[in-house]
Design a protein around this motif. Structure first.
Motif, PDB file in Angstrom:
ATOM      1  N   THR A 213       0.863  -1.176   0.000  1.00 54.12           N
ATOM      2  CA  THR A 213       0.000   0.000   0.000  1.00 54.12           C
ATOM      3  C   THR A 213       0.898   1.225   0.000  1.00 54.12           C
ATOM      4  O   THR A 213       2.074   1.127   0.374  1.00 54.12           O
ATOM      5  N   GLY A 217      -2.686  10.710  -1.612  1.00 51.82           N
ATOM      6  CA  GLY A 217      -3.969  11.399  -1.616  1.00 51.82           C
ATOM      7  C   GLY A 217      -4.428  11.811  -0.243  1.00 51.82           C
ATOM      8  O   GLY A 217      -5.638  11.941  -0.005  1.00 51.82           O
ATOM      9  N   GLU A 218      -3.485  12.037   0.678  1.00 48.10           N
ATOM     10  CA  GLU A 218      -3.845  12.533   2.007  1.00 48.10           C
ATOM     11  C   GLU A 218      -3.744  14.056   2.020  1.00 48.10           C
ATOM     12  O   GLU A 218      -4.687  14.744   2.417  1.00 48.10           O
ATOM     13  N   ILE A 225      -2.166  10.220  -6.006  1.00 52.65           N
ATOM     14  CA  ILE A 225      -2.951   8.992  -6.196  1.00 52.65           C
ATOM     15  C   ILE A 225      -2.610   8.354  -7.541  1.00 52.65           C
ATOM     16  O   ILE A 225      -2.392   7.136  -7.639  1.00 52.65           O
ATOM     17  N   LEU A 229      -0.878   4.565  -8.193  1.00 51.64           N
ATOM     18  CA  LEU A 229      -1.566   3.497  -8.913  1.00 51.64           C
ATOM     19  C   LEU A 229      -0.902   3.171 -10.243  1.00 51.64           C
ATOM     20  O   LEU A 229      -0.612   2.007 -10.539  1.00 51.64           O
ATOM     21  N   ARG A 236      -3.430  -0.870  -2.513  1.00 53.58           N
ATOM     22  CA  ARG A 236      -4.380  -0.042  -1.760  1.00 53.58           C
ATOM     23  C   ARG A 236      -3.829   1.379  -1.692  1.00 53.58           C
ATOM     24  O   ARG A 236      -2.636   1.597  -1.905  1.00 53.58           O
ATOM     25  N   LEU A 237      -4.702   2.312  -1.342  1.00 52.08           N
ATOM     26  CA  LEU A 237      -4.295   3.696  -1.135  1.00 52.08           C
ATOM     27  C   LEU A 237      -4.380   4.042   0.342  1.00 52.08           C
ATOM     28  O   LEU A 237      -5.465   3.962   0.942  1.00 52.08           O
ATOM     29  N   HIS A 239      -5.027   6.321   2.907  1.00 49.07           N
ATOM     30  CA  HIS A 239      -5.884   7.504   2.918  1.00 49.07           C
ATOM     31  C   HIS A 239      -6.642   7.575   1.591  1.00 49.07           C
ATOM     32  O   HIS A 239      -7.758   7.115   1.501  1.00 49.07           O
ATOM     33  N   GLY A 240      -6.079   8.210   0.574  1.00 46.86           N
ATOM     34  CA  GLY A 240      -6.781   8.321  -0.706  1.00 46.86           C
ATOM     35  C   GLY A 240      -7.976   9.256  -0.659  1.00 46.86           C
ATOM     36  O   GLY A 240      -8.792   9.295  -1.588  1.00 46.86           O
ATOM     37  N   ILE A 243      -9.308  11.689  -3.499  1.00 50.69           N
ATOM     38  CA  ILE A 243     -10.002  11.241  -4.706  1.00 50.69           C
ATOM     39  C   ILE A 243     -11.287  12.037  -4.888  1.00 50.69           C
ATOM     40  O   ILE A 243     -11.818  12.147  -6.003  1.00 50.69           O
ATOM     41  N   VAL A 264     -10.596   4.153  -9.925  1.00 53.65           N
ATOM     42  CA  VAL A 264     -10.464   3.674  -8.549  1.00 53.65           C
ATOM     43  C   VAL A 264     -11.705   2.881  -8.142  1.00 53.65           C
ATOM     44  O   VAL A 264     -11.600   1.812  -7.523  1.00 53.65           O
ATOM     45  N   LEU A 271      -9.654   2.195  -0.275  1.00 53.53           N
ATOM     46  CA  LEU A 271      -9.274   3.477   0.300  1.00 53.53           C
ATOM     47  C   LEU A 271      -9.177   3.319   1.812  1.00 53.53           C
ATOM     48  O   LEU A 271     -10.170   2.976   2.463  1.00 53.53           O
TER      49      LEU A 271
END
Length: 387
Positions: A213, A217-218, A225, A229, A236-237, A239-240, A243, A264, A271
Motif C-alpha cells: 500500500t 492522496g492525504e 494517487i 496506482l 491499496r491507497l 488515505h486516498g 479522490i 479507482v 481506500l
C-alpha cells in the motif's frame, strides 16, 4: 416492520459499536502508544525530551500538538514516540499493548505498520526490530484470547519517503513474509517526496508477488494517487481521501466521476480512510463534511481506520461513533465497511473469507438480533400492561 423502524433497529449503541467485529488496515505502531507507557519507557531509557511527564497531560499534549491542520506539524509529534522505541524490550511491549488495546476495542483483524529504519539508534539491526515487533504482536494476541477477545495482527513494514532505504525495507518485508509481516508501505510527507522515487522497491515487490500500500492522496491530491496506482501499482491507497477532488456533485444532486475516480471505483481499489486524522491534517473540515459519506454512497471500496490512535485520541469505536452521528450509519453500514476492509487485507483469500463468514457476519447478526429481542420483549410487556 417499517423502513424507519428497521433503520432504528440497526442503529448501534456505543456498547454495540465497541463489541462489533471491526477490521483495521491503517494504524501506525508509533502512533498508538499508551501515554503511561511513553513515560515509563522514557524514564527507563533516559529519554529526557518529553514535553510532559504526567501521563494524562502527555496524552492531551499529543492530541493538541497534532491538531494543527498541517500534516508536517502532525508528523513532528512522532519524534517522542519513536524516541522511546529503540530497544527490543520497548518494541515488544509497545506491540503487545497495541494488540491488547485493539482487541479490547473489538478489532478482530488489524494490519499495523511501522518503519524498522526508525528504531536503530540504540544498536538494533533491522531484523531484530522486526522480530521484536512480531513477538509483541503474538504476545498481545495470546493475552487477548485469555481475556476473551479474538484478534489477528499482521505487520506492514514501512519505508520513509524522504529516505533512500525503500528497496532494503521491501526486501526485509519479503524475507519475513508468512512470518508475521503481510506487506509493505511508504509513509512520510507527500509534498516533494513522490512515490516514484522508490520505483525499484515497488518493481521488486511486484516481481515477488508481494502486497503493498502507498500513503497517497492525504495532503497532496490527485497526482499523488495517480502516481501510486499507475506508476507504482499499489494494491491499496493509504488515505486516498483526495479522490474526492475528481468527483463533481451538481446542484441537482447528480454526481459525475472523473476518469481517475472512475478507475479507482471500477477497479475496487481500497481506500484506507482515517476520518479523525483527516480532520487534523486539514483534508476535511468536519465529520459531516468528510468525503467518506459520498464515497460510501457511491460504493467505493471505502474502509474506516484510526491512523494514529494517540495523536488523534481515537479508536475504531470512536471513529464509528463519529460516523454514526454524522451520517446516521447503522450496523449494516458498519458491517459493509468491515467486510470491505477484510476483503482488502493482505492475508490469503481463504483466510479472509473465513474471517468474513465465521467472525464478522455472525458478529453483526448477533448484534442485530439483540435489538429485535428487546423490541419483542418490550412490545409483549406493553401488551400485558394494557390488558
Amino acid at each position: 416492520m417499517t423502513s424507519e423502524t428497521a433503520q432504528k433497529a440497526n442503529t448501534p449503541s456505543s456498547d454495540q459499536i465497541r463489541r462489533a467485529p471491526k477490521v483495521l488496515l491503517h494504524d501506525h505502531l508509533d502512533g498508538g502508544l499508551r501515554p503511561g507507557t511513553i513515560v515509563e519507557l522514557a524514564r527507563a531509557s533516559g529519554y529526557t525530551q518529553l514535553p510532559e511527564t504526567d501521563p494524562d497531560k502527555l496524552g492531551v499534549w499529543f492530541h493538541e500538538a497534532a491538531d494543527s491542520g498541517s500534516l508536517e506539524r502532525y508528523l513532528e509529534t512522532f519524534s517522542h514516540t519513536v524516541g522511546v522505541m529503540q530497544t527490543r524490550d520497548a518494541l515488544v511491549r509497545v506491540a503487545r499493548e497495541c494488540a491488547e488495546d485493539l482487541a479490547e476495542d473489538g478489532v478482530v483483524y488489524a494490519e499495523v505498520r511501522y518503519a524498522p529504519e526508525q528504531h536503530l539508534e540504540a544498536g538494533l539491526g533491522l531484523e531484530e526490530v522486526v522480530e521484536a515487533v512480531n513477538e509483541g504482536f503474538r504476545q498481545g494476541e495470546r493475552i487477548a484470547r485469555e481475556n476473551g477477545h479474538r484478534i489477528r495482527v499482521g505487520a506492514l513494514l514501512t519505508a520513509m519517503r524522504h529516505a533512500a532505504r525503500a528497496l532494503e525495507i521491501a526486501e526485509l518485508a519479503n524475507r519475513y513474509r508468512d512470518l508475521g509481516v503481510v506487506g509493505f508501505d511508504i509513509a512520510g510527507a507527500e509534498a516533494g517526496h513522490p512515490p516514484t522515487r522508490h520505483l525499484d522497491a515497488f518493481e521488486y515487490l511486484k516481481r515477488e508477488n508481494n502486497h503493498f500500500t502507498i500513503h497517497a492522496g492525504e495532503a497532496f491530491g490527485l497526482p499523488s494517487i495517480w502516481q501510486a496506482l499507475q506508476w507504482c501499482g499499489a494494491d491499496r491507497l493509504g488515505h486516498g481521501v483526495r479522490i474526492i477532488d475528481d468527483i463533481q456533485v451538481h446542484a441537482d444532486g447528480s454526481v459525475k466521476l472523473g476518469r481517475l475516480a472512475s478507475y479507482v471505483r471500477d477497479k475496487r481499489i481500497p481506500l484506507e480512510l482515517c476520518p479523525s486524522s483527516n480532520l487534523q491534517t486539514g483534508a476535511a473540515d468536519s465529520y459531516a463534511a468528510h468525503p467518506i459519506g459520498l464515497l460510501r454512497r457511491l460504493h467505493f471500496r471505502a474502509t474506516v481506520n484510526t491512523d494514529n490512535r494517540l495523536m488523534s485520541h481515537t479508536s475504531m469505536s470512536r471513529e464509528f461513533e463519529h460516523l454514526v452521528d454524522a451520517f446516521g450509519y447503522t450496523l449494516d453500514d458498519m458491517q459493509w465497511f468491515s467486510v470491505n476492509a477484510m476483503k482488502s487485507s493482505f492475508i490469503p483469500f481463504d483466510e479472509r473469507l473465513a474471517m468474513i463468514n465465521d467472525v464478522i457476519k455472525p458478529g453483526y447478526a448477533e448484534l442485530k438480533s439483540e435489538w429485535l429481542f428487546r423490541q419483542t420483549t418490550s412490545t409483549s410487556d406493553s401488551a400485558t400492561e394494557e390488558t
